[in-house]
Write a protein that holds these residues in place. Sequence first.
Motif, PDB file in Angstrom:
ATOM      1  N   VAL A 124     152.289  79.086  59.935  1.00 60.65           N
ATOM      2  CA  VAL A 124     150.901  78.719  60.591  1.00 60.65           C
ATOM      3  C   VAL A 124     151.059  79.314  61.934  1.00 60.65           C
ATOM      4  N   LYS A 125     152.044  79.145  62.657  1.00 58.02           N
ATOM      5  CA  LYS A 125     152.375  79.597  63.893  1.00 58.02           C
ATOM      6  C   LYS A 125     151.901  81.034  64.076  1.00 58.02           C
ATOM      7  N   VAL A 126     152.561  81.851  63.049  1.00 61.27           N
ATOM      8  CA  VAL A 126     152.416  83.422  63.005  1.00 61.27           C
ATOM      9  C   VAL A 126     151.045  83.777  62.771  1.00 61.27           C
ATOM     10  N   GLU A 127     150.364  83.024  62.089  1.00 62.16           N
ATOM     11  CA  GLU A 127     149.204  83.358  61.545  1.00 62.16           C
ATOM     12  C   GLU A 127     148.160  83.308  62.815  1.00 62.16           C
ATOM     13  N   LEU A 128     148.260  81.983  63.373  1.00 57.17           N
ATOM     14  CA  LEU A 128     147.656  81.539  64.592  1.00 57.17           C
ATOM     15  C   LEU A 128     147.606  82.774  65.843  1.00 57.17           C
ATOM     16  N   ALA A 129     148.966  83.229  65.949  1.00 56.45           N
ATOM     17  CA  ALA A 129     149.352  84.211  67.011  1.00 56.45           C
ATOM     18  C   ALA A 129     148.369  85.397  66.517  1.00 56.45           C
ATOM     19  N   LYS A 130     148.474  85.697  65.314  1.00 47.47           N
ATOM     20  CA  LYS A 130     147.870  87.116  65.172  1.00 47.47           C
ATOM     21  C   LYS A 130     146.045  87.005  65.359  1.00 47.47           C
ATOM     22  N   LEU A 131     145.806  85.734  65.063  1.00 46.82           N
ATOM     23  CA  LEU A 131     144.231  85.344  65.402  1.00 46.82           C
ATOM     24  C   LEU A 131     143.989  85.454  66.634  1.00 46.82           C
ATOM     25  N   LYS A 132     144.680  84.749  67.668  1.00 43.03           N
ATOM     26  CA  LYS A 132     144.713  84.678  68.972  1.00 43.03           C
ATOM     27  C   LYS A 132     144.657  86.058  69.608  1.00 43.03           C
TER      28      LYS A 132
END
Length: 138
Positions: A124-132
């Motif tokens: 989840v953290k990795v995907e969120l970082a990509k989105l950010k």
Amino acid sequence: TMVYKRMVEIGRVVYVAKGENEGKLATIVNIVDGNKVLLDGPASGVLRSVRNLKDLQLTKFKVPIRLQQRTKNVEKAWTEAEISKKWQESTWAKKLAARKLRSTLSDFDRYKLMRAKQARNRLVKVELAKLKKAARKA
């Protein structure tokens, strides 16, 4: 407008929250007074008995029966309405099942659960970082 969706009524399916038959479902067959109802749950093994409403929780399900219907007719209506099946699929029942499962976990099971959660959170953290990052570029 009506606020309450679940009424104490003939045919209302209830969840027995405490006392004997705890955790089982039954149907209201008759209303004794403001505090007590006559229950019958032939499909779930609850014998016909008078119970206090304080021990019961109303569900969203309702069985099409008449006042003081006999046990075999209650069972027939219950089966036709597929209440047991619908209950198993409800969020309420799933939560109870999950709670029961969780209470029987061993130490190792708890450890595996913790690791699985950590792995999920990492994704989840990795995907969120990509989105950010994508949002910053935009």
